[in-house]
Write an enzyme that holds these catalytic residues in place. Structure first.
Site, PDB file in Angstrom:
ATOM      1  N   ASN A   9      41.718 -20.183 -19.241  1.00 52.62           N
ATOM      2  CA  ASN A   9      42.720 -19.839 -18.241  1.00 52.62           C
ATOM      3  C   ASN A   9      43.315 -18.476 -18.603  1.00 52.62           C
ATOM      4  O   ASN A   9      44.089 -18.359 -19.548  1.00 52.62           O
ATOM      5  CB  ASN A   9      43.821 -20.913 -18.212  1.00 52.62           C
ATOM      6  CG  ASN A   9      44.968 -20.549 -17.280  1.00 52.62           C
ATOM      7  OD1 ASN A   9      44.813 -19.717 -16.384  1.00 52.62           O
ATOM      8  ND2 ASN A   9      46.118 -21.157 -17.494  1.00 52.62           N
ATOM      9  N   LYS A  11      45.440 -16.775 -16.986  1.00 50.63           N
ATOM     10  CA  LYS A  11      46.791 -16.579 -16.447  1.00 50.63           C
ATOM     11  C   LYS A  11      46.843 -15.225 -15.715  1.00 50.63           C
ATOM     12  O   LYS A  11      45.843 -14.829 -15.122  1.00 50.63           O
ATOM     13  CB  LYS A  11      47.837 -16.709 -17.552  1.00 50.63           C
ATOM     14  CG  LYS A  11      47.708 -18.044 -18.307  1.00 50.63           C
ATOM     15  CD  LYS A  11      48.845 -18.289 -19.251  1.00 50.63           C
ATOM     16  CE  LYS A  11      48.643 -19.623 -19.958  1.00 50.63           C
ATOM     17  NZ  LYS A  11      49.783 -19.948 -20.838  1.00 50.63           N
ATOM     18  N   HIS A  94      49.732 -26.650 -13.625  1.00 49.07           N
ATOM     19  CA  HIS A  94      50.027 -26.049 -14.924  1.00 49.07           C
ATOM     20  C   HIS A  94      51.536 -26.017 -15.149  1.00 49.07           C
ATOM     21  O   HIS A  94      52.313 -25.889 -14.202  1.00 49.07           O
ATOM     22  CB  HIS A  94      49.445 -24.632 -14.993  1.00 49.07           C
ATOM     23  CG  HIS A  94      49.445 -24.044 -16.361  1.00 49.07           C
ATOM     24  ND1 HIS A  94      50.574 -23.470 -16.905  1.00 49.07           N
ATOM     25  CD2 HIS A  94      48.475 -23.953 -17.301  1.00 49.07           C
ATOM     26  CE1 HIS A  94      50.281 -23.038 -18.124  1.00 49.07           C
ATOM     27  NE2 HIS A  94      49.026 -23.323 -18.387  1.00 49.07           N
ATOM     28  N   GLU A  96      53.476 -23.820 -16.121  1.00 47.84           N
ATOM     29  CA  GLU A  96      54.144 -22.631 -15.597  1.00 47.84           C
ATOM     30  C   GLU A  96      54.370 -22.751 -14.097  1.00 47.84           C
ATOM     31  O   GLU A  96      55.373 -22.258 -13.572  1.00 47.84           O
ATOM     32  CB  GLU A  96      53.315 -21.391 -15.944  1.00 47.84           C
ATOM     33  CG  GLU A  96      53.330 -21.099 -17.441  1.00 47.84           C
ATOM     34  CD  GLU A  96      52.150 -20.304 -17.947  1.00 47.84           C
ATOM     35  OE1 GLU A  96      52.079 -20.087 -19.167  1.00 47.84           O
ATOM     36  OE2 GLU A  96      51.286 -19.908 -17.116  1.00 47.84           O
ATOM     37  N   GLU A 165      48.783 -30.360 -22.037  1.00 51.57           N
ATOM     38  CA  GLU A 165      49.296 -29.103 -22.564  1.00 51.57           C
ATOM     39  C   GLU A 165      50.774 -29.264 -22.910  1.00 51.57           C
ATOM     40  O   GLU A 165      51.639 -29.150 -22.035  1.00 51.57           O
ATOM     41  CB  GLU A 165      49.147 -27.985 -21.529  1.00 51.57           C
ATOM     42  CG  GLU A 165      47.723 -27.556 -21.279  1.00 51.57           C
ATOM     43  CD  GLU A 165      47.670 -26.170 -20.652  1.00 51.57           C
ATOM     44  OE1 GLU A 165      46.934 -25.330 -21.157  1.00 51.57           O
ATOM     45  OE2 GLU A 165      48.385 -25.946 -19.663  1.00 51.57           O
ATOM     46  N   GLY A 171      51.291 -20.660 -25.632  1.00 45.68           N
ATOM     47  CA  GLY A 171      51.622 -19.264 -25.861  1.00 45.68           C
ATOM     48  C   GLY A 171      52.636 -19.026 -26.958  1.00 45.68           C
ATOM     49  O   GLY A 171      53.142 -17.915 -27.109  1.00 45.68           O
ATOM     50  N   SER A 211      47.674 -23.106 -27.523  1.00 47.81           N
ATOM     51  CA  SER A 211      47.370 -22.249 -28.677  1.00 47.81           C
ATOM     52  C   SER A 211      46.119 -22.699 -29.429  1.00 47.81           C
ATOM     53  O   SER A 211      46.089 -22.698 -30.661  1.00 47.81           O
ATOM     54  CB  SER A 211      48.581 -22.187 -29.625  1.00 47.81           C
ATOM     55  OG  SER A 211      49.709 -21.628 -28.980  1.00 47.81           O
TER      56      SER A 211
END
Length: 250
Positions: A9, A11, A94, A96, A165, A171, A211
């Protein structure tokens, strides 16, 4: 037997130069025992698909999809558009999108159905924040997120992938320890089994994201219920991404 998957991904990162680099790096990939997917930003979906050989086993995916099939929805992208550009998969829900765009469990379930109508395989993301984990609410949060998808029925769940996740590991450089990842994946699989039966649960591909790097991928993928990874930052480095794919084969 579940087939491992490694999905990258990007992003909101990348460039045409990176598309060319990744396309070249993956053009000769020979990993029939792993499903490899790359999800770049929307403008690069077509260029990446064209960069890969027609015979390439590497799939291209979108990072989101509209719950609507067409219409006056400025800025949205329909599943049929992704499919027409050569996508086989799409990331849905996701963290985000949940946090920054207010996507609810109900909306994510609608997007899953829209993706399937277009013939795409949804990679559905679930995960808890650090505050929720510290409050011992991981199972409650994940249970609600997963249940919204399970409510769609076995016919739907059989066609998707779930990616765990943990928001606190995305991140940040922090990664769930293998035993933490395994415990959550085991919980999710048990939740699916309780709702839809053991056959559906045992065939469901569960990914870990947060990560993941070449240095920790093999240890994470060795967990019984972890079937691969949804890769963020390391997916922007073709060599690192290939190392992670190799880890999924061991």
């Amino acid at each position: 037997m579940r087939k491992p998957m490694v999905a990258g991904n990007w992003k909101m990162n990348g460039s045409l130069a990176l598309v060319a680099q990744v396309g070249e790096a993956l053009s000769d990939l020979d990993a029939p025992d792993v499903d490899v997917i790359v999800c770049p930003p929307f403008p690069y979906v077509g260029p990446l698909r064209r960069t890969l050989p027609d015979t390439s086993p590497v799939g291209v995916g979108g990072q989101d999809v509209s719950a609507q099939d067409s219409g006056a929805f400025t800025g949205e992208v329909a599943g049929s558009m992704l499919a027409e550009m050569g996508c086989s998969h799409v990331v849905v829900g996701h963290s985000e999108r949940r946090a920054l765009h207010g996507e609810t469990d109900a909306l994510i379930a609608e997007k899953v159905q829209a993706a399937l109508r277009a013939g795409l395989t949804p990679i559905v993301c679930v995960g808890e924040t650090l505050e929720e984990r510290d409050a011992d609410r991981t199972e409650a949060v994940l249970g609600a997120q997963v249940d919204a998808i399970l409510a769609l029925g076995a016919f739907v769940v059989e066609k998707l992938v779930i990616a765990y996740e943990p928001v606190w590991a995305i991140g940040t450089g922090r990664t769930a320890a293998p035993e933490q990842a395994q415990a959550v994946h085991q919980f999710i699989r048990a939740r699916v089994a309780a709702a839809l039966g053991d056959d559906v649960a045992q065939n469901l591909v569960l990914l870990y994201g947060g990560s993941v790097k070449p240095a920790n991928a093999a240890e994470l993928f060795a967990c019984e219920d972890v079937d691969g990874g949804l890769i963020g930052g390391a997916a922007l480095d073709p060599a690192a991404f290939l190392d992670i794919v190799a880890a999924a084969r061991t």
